[in-house]
Write a protein that holds these residues in place. Structure first.
Motif, PDB file in Angstrom:
ATOM      1  N   THR A   2       0.833  -1.207   0.000  1.00  0.00           N
ATOM      2  CA  THR A   2       0.000   0.000   0.000  1.00  0.00           C
ATOM      3  C   THR A   2       0.876   1.268   0.000  1.00  0.00           C
ATOM      4  O   THR A   2       1.968   1.257   0.569  1.00  0.00           O
ATOM      5  N   ALA A   3       0.382   2.312  -0.612  1.00  0.00           N
ATOM      6  CA  ALA A   3       1.188   3.530  -0.703  1.00  0.00           C
ATOM      7  C   ALA A   3       1.163   4.319   0.590  1.00  0.00           C
ATOM      8  O   ALA A   3       2.112   4.996   0.948  1.00  0.00           O
ATOM      9  N   HIS A   4       0.028   4.181   1.304  1.00  0.00           N
ATOM     10  CA  HIS A   4      -0.080   4.985   2.513  1.00  0.00           C
ATOM     11  C   HIS A   4       0.739   4.410   3.643  1.00  0.00           C
ATOM     12  O   HIS A   4       0.931   3.218   3.762  1.00  0.00           O
ATOM     13  N   SER A   5       1.160   5.322   4.514  1.00  0.00           N
ATOM     14  CA  SER A   5       1.861   4.879   5.700  1.00  0.00           C
ATOM     15  C   SER A   5       0.823   4.591   6.776  1.00  0.00           C
ATOM     16  O   SER A   5      -0.072   5.404   7.013  1.00  0.00           O
ATOM     17  N   ASP A 112       6.310 -12.099   2.515  1.00  0.00           N
ATOM     18  CA  ASP A 112       5.220 -11.705   1.608  1.00  0.00           C
ATOM     19  C   ASP A 112       3.857 -12.092   2.156  1.00  0.00           C
ATOM     20  O   ASP A 112       2.879 -11.368   2.020  1.00  0.00           O
ATOM     21  N   LYS A 113       3.798 -13.271   2.776  1.00  0.00           N
ATOM     22  CA  LYS A 113       2.518 -13.738   3.305  1.00  0.00           C
ATOM     23  C   LYS A 113       1.970 -12.714   4.298  1.00  0.00           C
ATOM     24  O   LYS A 113       0.788 -12.405   4.331  1.00  0.00           O
ATOM     25  N   LEU A 114       2.880 -12.225   5.141  1.00  0.00           N
ATOM     26  CA  LEU A 114       2.487 -11.253   6.153  1.00  0.00           C
ATOM     27  C   LEU A 114       2.085  -9.943   5.477  1.00  0.00           C
ATOM     28  O   LEU A 114       1.087  -9.309   5.843  1.00  0.00           O
ATOM     29  N   ASP A 115       2.849  -9.560   4.449  1.00  0.00           N
ATOM     30  CA  ASP A 115       2.553  -8.324   3.725  1.00  0.00           C
ATOM     31  C   ASP A 115       1.184  -8.387   3.071  1.00  0.00           C
ATOM     32  O   ASP A 115       0.420  -7.416   3.121  1.00  0.00           O
TER      33      ASP A 115
END
Lengths: 147, 388
Positions: A2-5, A112-115
């Motif tokens: 995602t782009a947002h923080s 990646d799974k967590l992401d």
């Protein structure tokens, strides 16, 4: 990604896991808070605005499932991604029933799974904020201001 | 058999010696209790004693009582001889430890029959003794095996706990390595700008090192997952069976035994196209691990040692064949290998329970486990009819 923080609260009794996830989420541009168990997590949630809680299930003092129960009552807008090494039907069902967005199993094959799980939660938040914005005609909500 | 004749009257002793001798006994004579006792103390002590009641100094009954009270008394059949005819006398003699009572004058025919009874009693006693010793030996062996089996069961539980403990460290080993891999390109660029040739050489190695760390952690993760799956308490309840692919169970079992297949034993896997079926993975893998383990044991020291596993979908279900090129199963024991506690392994190596349990596990899965010898040498174990 995602782009947002976002503001993420990592809850795990294993210090190295806390540090690993702090690094990972910070590199990705998020703000990270750390807690060692459910009690500490609730205390932090009372003081900081948090978007997503990423939490282990088995912890001393208060575990992840109990944390979820408290969050539903006290912090219903905060989303949750649960992590666990104990793959039991009981755990997963409890998490789903209590409204966690997803469950990730330790050890992660890759981060990646967590992401992906985090992304899903952040997209949920973005989605509902957008719906709110449209329905109430409130221009571009500052996500940081939403409590 | 030695017989002991105890009588203070030499004539009687001679008469009895002649009779017993003619019936095939080796006869020892004793003129009094003392001589009798030293005869009974011999290593090849007589088993049959014909003793006169009335003797000077120590009489037959007294001698009998002393003989019976000896700590390591071998089975001794005692016929008491007496001039007394009253039944009270007979009763007293029998109560004092005599096995039989005859009155004088001796009737050779009757005596022979009674001595025959004694011989029968002694034979039974000996058989019983042998049986008791055999039972005692078996009981000890069983106790040792049960202890061992229990220890293995405990190890199984420990393995599950250990496996879980390993998960966290594996998580942050792999996770940190992954983060390093991601940030490394930026760091490398900065290092390259420093212009130090040695640093550049080192940084060329870093990606490989990080990949190795990640690979190692992944291997640990797989081993732990396999172990946890194996250590899970299996269930014989058909409703708890999962839809699973037997080939995965074979691969997991092979991985679990990985260290055995590394050095001298070659493992050949020929896994066919099979459909998923309902099995209980922990117990099914237990059976596979048992067969693979036995196969490895069978090929120890064999040149070109090979264990082959083949899986095929047959009309009646899934078939898994485990073959080895060891010595095979001796025909004499082919039927016994399924018996609990039967083993050809040295004590401490294997409980002997494996095949018995494996057969039961396969039966609970609706299949059958059979053993035979290969024409080319070695054993073949066939699991058939699983998941039908």
């Amino acid at each position: 990604m995602t782009a947002h923080s976002a503001t993420i609260l990592v809850v795990d009794d294993e210090v190295e896991i806390q540090q690993l996830l702090r690094r990972h989420f910070t590199f990705a541009g998020h703000v990270v808070h750390l807690a060692g168990n459910g009690m500490e997590a609730l205390e932090l949630l009372g003081r900081h605005r948090v978007d997503v809680v990423v939490s282990d299930i088995v912890m001393p003092e208060m575990g992840g499932v109990e944390l979820l129960e408290h969050m539903r009552a006290a912090h219903p807008l905060v989303r949750a991604v649960m992590m666990t090494g104990y793959v039991t039907q009981q755990n997963i069902l409890a998490c789903m029933r209590l409204g966690a967005d997803s469950c990730v199993f330790k050890p992660f094959e890759t981060l990646d799974k967590l992401d992906e799980a985090l992304d899903r939660s952040l997209r949920m938040i973005a989605h509902w904020l957008e719906v709110l914005r449209q329905r109430t005609n409130i221009p571009a909500l500052d996500t940081k201001a939403v409590g | 058999m030695h017989a002991l004749v105890v009588d203070d009257d030499p004539t009687t002793r001679t008469q009895l010696r002649a009779l017993l001798g003619s019936w095939g006994y080796d006869v020892l004579e004793a003129g009094d209790a003392a001589q009798a006792e030293s005869a009974l103390a011999r290593r090849d002590a007589p088993l049959l004693m014909i003793v006169d009641w009335v003797m000077p100094e120590t009489n037959g009954v007294e001698l009998l009582r002393r003989a019976r009270s000896l700590p390591e008394a071998s089975p001794l059949y005692v016929i008491m001889v007496s001039g007394k005819h009253e039944s009270a006398a007979a009763a007293y003699a029998l109560e004092s430890g005599a096995d039989d009572f005859v009155s004088k004058p001796l009737d050779p025919v009757a005596l022979r029959a009674r001595v025959g009874v004694g011989a029968r009693m002694l034979a039974k006693s000996e058989a019983l003794q042998r049986y008791a010793e055999e039972m005692s030996r078996l009981a000890e062996a069983r106790a040792a095996e049960i202890l061992h089996a229990d220890r293995l069961a405990t190890l199984g539980q420990l393995a599950a706990g250990v496996a879980h403990e390993i998960n966290n460290p594996t998580t942050f080993i792999a996770g940190n390595a992954e983060l390093l891999e991601r940030v490394w390109p930026d760091l490398e660029r900065a290092l390259a700008q420093a212009g130090d040739a040695r640093l550049v050489a080192i940084s060329a190695e870093v990606p490989a090192m990080l990949a190795a760390v990640r690979g190692g952690a992944e291997r640990v993760r797989r081993i732990v997952a396999d172990l946890k799956s194996y250590a899970r308490k299996g269930s014989s309840d058909p409703r708890e069976r999962e839809l699973a692919n037997v080939n995965e169970s074979v691969e997991r079992a092979a991985r679990l035994l990985g260290s055995r297949f590394k050095h001298d034993v070659r493992l050949e896997l020929d896994l066919g196209d099979i459909s998923a079926c309902r099995i209980d993975p922990p117990t099914f893998e237990q059976a596979l691990v048992n067969l693979l383990n036995n196969a490895c044991d069978a090929v120890q020291g064999v040149a070109g040692a090979t264990v082959a596993v083949r899986s095929r979908q047959r009309d009646d279900g899934i078939e898994v064949v485990v073959e080895d090129n060891g010595a095979g199963i001796p025909d004499a024991v082919m039927r016994e290998i399924w018996n609990p506690f039967f083993t050809t392994k040295p004590p401490g190596k294997g409980t002997g329970l494996g095949l018995c349990i494996s057969q039961r596990i396969i039966a609970e899965h609706g299949g059958a486990l059979r053993a035979s010898n290969r024409r080319e040498g070695g054993a073949r174990f066939v699991i058939s009819g699983v998941g039908s």
